[in-house]
Structure formats: structure tokens, C-alpha cells
Design an enzyme around this catalytic site. Structure first.
Site, PDB file in Angstrom:
ATOM      1  N   SER A 269       1.750   6.165  -3.470  1.00  0.00           N
ATOM      2  CA  SER A 269       2.117   5.347  -3.652  1.00  0.00           C
ATOM      3  C   SER A 269       3.192   6.568  -2.325  1.00  0.00           C
ATOM      4  CB  SER A 269       3.301   4.948  -4.274  1.00  0.00           C
ATOM      5  OG  SER A 269       4.288   5.771  -4.015  1.00  0.00           O
ATOM      6  N   GLU A 290      -1.755  10.952   1.502  1.00  0.00           N
ATOM      7  CA  GLU A 290      -3.069   9.712   1.779  1.00  0.00           C
ATOM      8  C   GLU A 290      -2.307   8.678   0.941  1.00  0.00           C
ATOM      9  OE1 GLU A 290      -4.880   7.659   1.177  1.00  0.00           O
ATOM     10  OE2 GLU A 290      -5.771   8.563  -0.528  1.00  0.00           O
ATOM     11  N   CYS A 324      -6.909   3.082  -3.392  1.00  0.00           N
ATOM     12  CA  CYS A 324      -6.568   2.970  -2.666  1.00  0.00           C
ATOM     13  C   CYS A 324      -6.973   2.442  -1.593  1.00  0.00           C
ATOM     14  CB  CYS A 324      -6.129   3.973  -1.611  1.00  0.00           C
ATOM     15  SG  CYS A 324      -6.564   6.158  -2.494  1.00  0.00           S
TER      16      CYS A 324
END
Ligand SMILES: *[C@@H]1O[C@H](CO)[C@@H](O)[C@H](O)[C@H]1NC(C)=O
Length: 584
Positions: A269, A290, A324
């Protein structure tokens, strides 16, 4: 012979050639233990229980059954010990040849191929996703990565020739890719297998050791995966300590960043990403971040609905939206909006949700304990602001596990939180658009910028795609950039920076070292006599002349430089130079 005859003959010869040149690849057998198969019968996780500080509970999010005893969480000291072990192993592994490294990758590839069932079942029990979702996100992408590394890895890590510049035209310049040493990785729970093997494959291929911290929400599977990794390493004679798995919470993650790793990849996150970057500042540990995504899925008026509707459903509901790079914002042109919704609903109404391993299940469970309630809060906010629930939209209180139903929302606007915050759940939110420009403006009106998908006629979709502020864009497909393992993965804005995967990710496992060496035999570099210490009186005019000679914008300038050079060397040396700069 006919053309067909030639073709058959050629194929036959090629097949024989492939058989003869086939390299032997070790087979690795790793089984689940009796305890892992049995779990803890009769023991169930009580929803709402806080996780203990020193232990990690392991349960199946689809049934809440305990999968095994609580796992000890690593302390900071234990993490530092693991990093140290990895460092010793890396020193040996750094000397391995690319041939050896390829054999390791092939061994892993063979293990994955032959153990798809167990790999996917273990992932299903730990993270709640059905087997097909695991096949997509755990197995296929891992195999693509193996194949790519075997085929192209060495090519991208070999020293690369660069131009040596004008004044050093007689030298060779090159870039060398040396392993960074011990890579740290902190990975999330959504793909417990791939998230470990993805950094593992690239790093061991680059000559690194890897210390990877798995999520406290999916730690159980790493017991089996960890044994498989050790067995693969042992099978090719690589040091078994080369890959270390860390279990734990924030303390362990912090120790991984500050405890001696040479670089860290964090996948997770945005909030935790910020904390990782702050912690890394103390030790100046480089980080790759990322972070989240909120990918747009744009359907232009000339898109093929029969092609893009199944992709829309996969984009929203793959692994229950816990990706994601999951599609979270659907912008559909008004001309085809109603038909799009109709077709989406036809499939959405038939989705079967349940325990990942029960037959015929399309959608599984939510891996994180509080995720379903969070998704519900976003849906409630959207409904309060005018969104229409076409299906789903409410948690089934009697469900046996952590489920959120596949949900389709229409009449969605950017005033709703669900268009701003990362949902990480099975919600397909549809916004009606009136033009390509509106689609671009809305898609870019977002704090995240990871992936993006555009459907429409090729030219038009490419034009729209080029205007999207994102790390990745797929035209007429969903998230296909990740299937091309030569491509980097990562985002812009709050989705983080730098890249993993692809050539960039592989080279990111390296210290990128610049090297210059003499290029023509017999020619070595000496500092010109006027510039050697103590410098001669003509030194500065000499430098000026060199600049004209080399960098003059036309040949007359160059010639003038040469003339200046000769004149400079004829400047007589004054007798004595005093400190004050005056001659006596
Ligand atoms: C769509 O949302 C708007 C507010 O944004 C609301 O006024 C309208 O009634 C909603 N339409 C439907 C069909 O619910």
C-alpha cells in the site's frame, strides 16, 4: 519434394535437434506434510480477533478453518541473522556462471510445471482465490518469467558497449551489471506464490541473494513454497541460504529495510510504502516502490463488446479484485453503455462465489480480515451519492468466511470515494462518458497511475492510451503488459516509482557500473605535457584550443583550434611565477 514435404522434413529434423540438445533438468519433489494436509480439524478463526504480536495466525479465509499452528513472527534480530546468512551465500553465488543460473531457473520451471495442482491449492487455501485465478496470477506469469530469463536474461546482463565521447574516441566505454548483493523484498498476500517467485527469479539470475518478507495475511503457504525453493537450490548445487523467507509484522519489515540489505523492493500500500522510504533514508538503502493502483478500463464507442465484456469481468473479478493492477474504474461511452451493462450483467448474475476449492467456483474470499467491511463502506458511500447497485452490494451475514459478493455499480461519478480510493475488492464501477477527451480527463483525475486499459479501434485507442498518465497501458486487452515479461512493471504518482520485471527490473537487481578502458592496442592515455603538474604557462590556452579543435561547430573552427593549439605551445615560459600571480 513438395513444400509440405520439406516442412515435415524440417520439423522432424528440428524435433530431433531439440531432443539431442535438450539439457537435463533436475526434478524436485516436495510434498505437503501430513500436518499441512490435515490442518487443525475443528479449530476456526474467530472473526475480529486481533493478531497476536509475536505469532501469525494461519487460516483459510473462505472457511475460517485454521490451516496450522500459529507461526512465530521474526524479531528484528532474527531478520538481521537471515540477512547475514544470505550475504554469505551470495558471495559464493556471485561467482556462478549464467549457465548455472539458467539451470536453476529451469529447475524451478520444471517444479512449477509438475506441481501446478499443489501450488494452486496451497495458494487457494492461504489467499482465498479459486484455482483458475491461481493459474492466471501464480503459475502462468511465473512460467513466462522463467522462460524469458532463460531466453534473454544473459543478453541484458552482459556488459554493454556505449559510445566513449569525442575526446576519448580511442577508448572503449561500457556498462557492467554486477549483482547488488542481498536484495530485500516485502511482498503482499494477494499472490503468495508469484509474489515470492517473481523477485526470486530475477535476483538469483542476477547473482543476488534474496531476503523476502511475506505478508502476515498469507504466511502459511510460504512453508511449502520455502521448502520447494530450498530443494531447487540444492538440486543445482546453489547455496541453500541464498533465499531467506521472513515472517512477521512491521518490526520485521523495518529490520529488512535497515538491517543490511543492499536494496529493497516494496510491493504494497501507498501508506506503508511511505514508511519504507522513510526508514530507508537512514541507511540510504535504495528502494523500489510498487504501490497501489486504480486502473481505468476505457471502452470507446467503437470497441468490440464481445471482446471487451469478458475482459471487463476478468479485470474486475480476477482474484476478487485483489490485484494492484486490477481494473477499478470503467469508463464506457454513452452510445454503447447500456448494451455493455446488459452484457456484463448477464455474466455477473451467474457468478458463483464460495470456498476456493469447491468445484465450479468463480469468485473466492477476501484475504484480509477487514477488507469486506471496507469495500462495503465504499459501496455504501457510492449508493448514497446516486450509484445504482446492479448486483451484489451487500455482505451476506451468514457467509462462512470473509466474502464480498461480486458487485456491479452504474451511474457512478467522481464525487464518490469508490472512484478515488483503491477498492481491492470485486466491484465493477461504471461511469458513462460522452467523448474520448472526457475519458482521458477522468482517467487521469486520480492519485494513482499504475496500469490502464483502452478498448476501441486500434488508432483511436492508441491515441487515447498515449494520453494516460500511467506506468502501463494495454490496448484491447486487460493488463497484458505483464504477460510480456520483457516489459517493466510499475507506476507513476501514488502508485510508486522505479520498476520491477522486464529488462529494467532485471538490471535493477544490479549495481550498474561504468567502465572505461583503452580501445586501440598500443595507444595509452598520457596527460599532455603542458597539463602535467606543475602546469606550464600555456596550459589554459592549450585547453581552450583543444575545445575549439574538438567541439568547433564547423571544420574551419576545428582547423582554427589546431592552429591555436600549435601557437599555445609556442608561448615562451616566463621565468618565475609568484604566489600573488605577478611575474617578477
Ligand atoms: C444517478 O445519479 C444522479 C446523481 O449523480 C441522481 O440524481 C440520479 O437519480 C441517478 N440515477 C439513477 C437512475 O438512480
Amino acid at each position: 519434394m513438395s513444400r509440405i514435404g520439406h516442412l515435415i522434413l524440417f520439423s522432424f529434423v528440428y524435433a530431433i535437434y531439440r531432443l539431442i540438445t535438450h539439457e537435463w533438468v533436475p526434478q524436485v519433489d516436495v510434498e505437503l506434510t501430513k500436518e499441512e494436509k490435515a490442518g487443525l480439524p475443528g479449530k476456526r478463526w474467530k472473526p475480529g480477533t486481533p493478531f497476536p504480536k509475536d505469532f501469525i495466525p494461519c487460516y483459510d479465509p473462505g472457511t475460517l478453518e485454521m490451516l496450522g499452528p500459529d507461526m512465530p513472527a521474526d524479531t528484528a534480530d532474527q531478520v538481521r541473522v537471515k540477512i547475514e546468512r544470505a550475504r554469505i551465500a551470495q558471495k559464493k553465488w556471485a561467482k556462478s556462471s549464467f549457465k548455472q543460473r539458467r539451470l536453476l531457473i529451469k529447475t524451478i520451471q520444471r517444479f512449477v510445471l509438475e506441481n501446478q495442482d499443489t501450488i494452486c491449492k496451497v495458494s487457494a487455501r492461504d489467499s482465498g482465490k479459486p484455482l483458475v485465478d491461481a493459474a492466471f496470477g501464480e503459475v502462468i506469469v511465473t512460467l513466462e518469467k522463467c522462460k524469458w530469463l532463460i531466453k534473454e536474461g544473459e543478453k541484458w546482463l552482459k556488459p554493454e558497449k556505449r559510445s566513449s565521447g569525442l575526446m576519448m574516441f580511442y577508448k572503449n566505454a561500457r556498462v557492467e551489471y554486477h549483482p547488488v548483493g542481498v536484495m530485500g523484498a516485502i511482498v503482499p498476500w494477494n499472490y503468495p506464490f508469484h509474489n515470492v517467485f517473481n523477485p526470486l527469479l530475477a535476483n538469483v539470475f542476477a547473482g543476488n541473494a534474496l531476503v523476502v518478507k511475506v505478508s502476515e495475511y498469507a504466511s502459511w503457504s510460504s512453508l511449502y513454497y520455502g521448502r520447494a525453493i530450498k530443494a531447487c537450490l540444492a538440486a543445482v548445487g546453489a547455496p541453500e541460504d541464498l533465499v531467506q523467507i521472513v515472517h512477521g509484522y512491521g518490526e520485521a519489515g523495518n529490520a529488512l529495510v535497515t538491517g543490511g540489505t543492499d536494496k529493497v523492493v516494496f510491493v504494497g500500500s501507498t501508506g506503508v510504502g511511505r514508511a519504507v522510504m522513510k526508514a530507508a533514508a537512514d541507511t540510504l538503502t535504495p528502494v523500489v516502490l510498487e504501490l497501489g493502483g486504480k486502473d481505468p478500463f476505457i471502452v470507446l464507442e467503437d470497441a468490440s463488446l464481445s471482446q471487451c465484456v469478458p475482459m471487463a469481468l476478468r479485470g474486475a473479478f480476477q482474484s476478487c479484485g485483489q490485484n494492484c493492477a486490477g481494473a477499478e474504474r470503467f469508463y464506457v461511452h454513452e452510445k454503447i453503455h447500456d448494451e455493455f451493462v446488459k452484457r456484463v450483467m448477464k455474466a455477473a448474475n451467474q457468478l458463483r462465489q464460495g470456498w476456493a476449492l469447491s468445484p465450479g467456483v468463480d469468485c473466492g474470499a477476501m484475504c484480509m480480515p477487514n477488507q469486506a467491511a471496507y469495500v462495503q463502506s465504499l459501496v455504501d458511500d457510492a449508493v448514497a451519492k446516486g450509484a445504482v447497485v446492479e448486483c451484489g452490494g451487500a455482505i451476506d451475514k451468514d457467509a462462512p468466511g470473509q466474502f464480498y459478493p461480486p458487485t456491479v455499480l452504474t451511474n457512478v461519478t467522481h464525487a464518490m470515494k469508490i472512484m478515488k480510493e483503491e477498492v481491492f475488492g470485486p466491484v465493477l464501477s461504471i461511469v458513462k462518458i460522452r467523448s474520448d477527451d472526457e475519458a482521458v480527463a477522468l482517467a487521469n483525475e486520480c492519485d494513482f497511475g499504475l496500469g490502464s486499459n483502452v478498448f476501441g479501434s486500434r488508432r483511436r485507442a492508441l491515441k487515447v492510451g498515449a494520453q494516460l498518465n500511467a506506468g502501463m497501458t494495454t490496448i484491447n486487452d486487460f493488463c497484458a503488459t505483464y504477460m510480456a515479461q520483457s516489459l517493466p512493471f510499475g507506476g507513476v504518482k501514488e502508485s510508486g516509482f522505479d520498476r520491477f520485471a522486464g529488462i529494467e527490473g532485471l538490471r535493477g537487481c544490479c549495481n550498474v557500473k561504468s567502465v572505461v578502458v583503452d580501445g586501440i592496442p598500443g595507444i595509452r592515455t598520457d596527460i599532455p605535457p603542458p597539463l602535467q603538474y606543475p602546469v606550464q604557462h600555456c596550459a589554459f590556452p592549450f585547453c581552450k584550443a583543444l575545445c575549439h579543435m574538438f567541439f568547433g561547430l564547423n571544420i574551419l573552427e576545428n582547423a582554427r583550434g589546431l592552429f591555436m593549439l600549435v601557437s599555445a605551445m609556442m608561448i615562451p615560459t616566463p621565468k618565475v611565477l609568484l604566489k600573488g600571480g605577478k611575474t617578477d
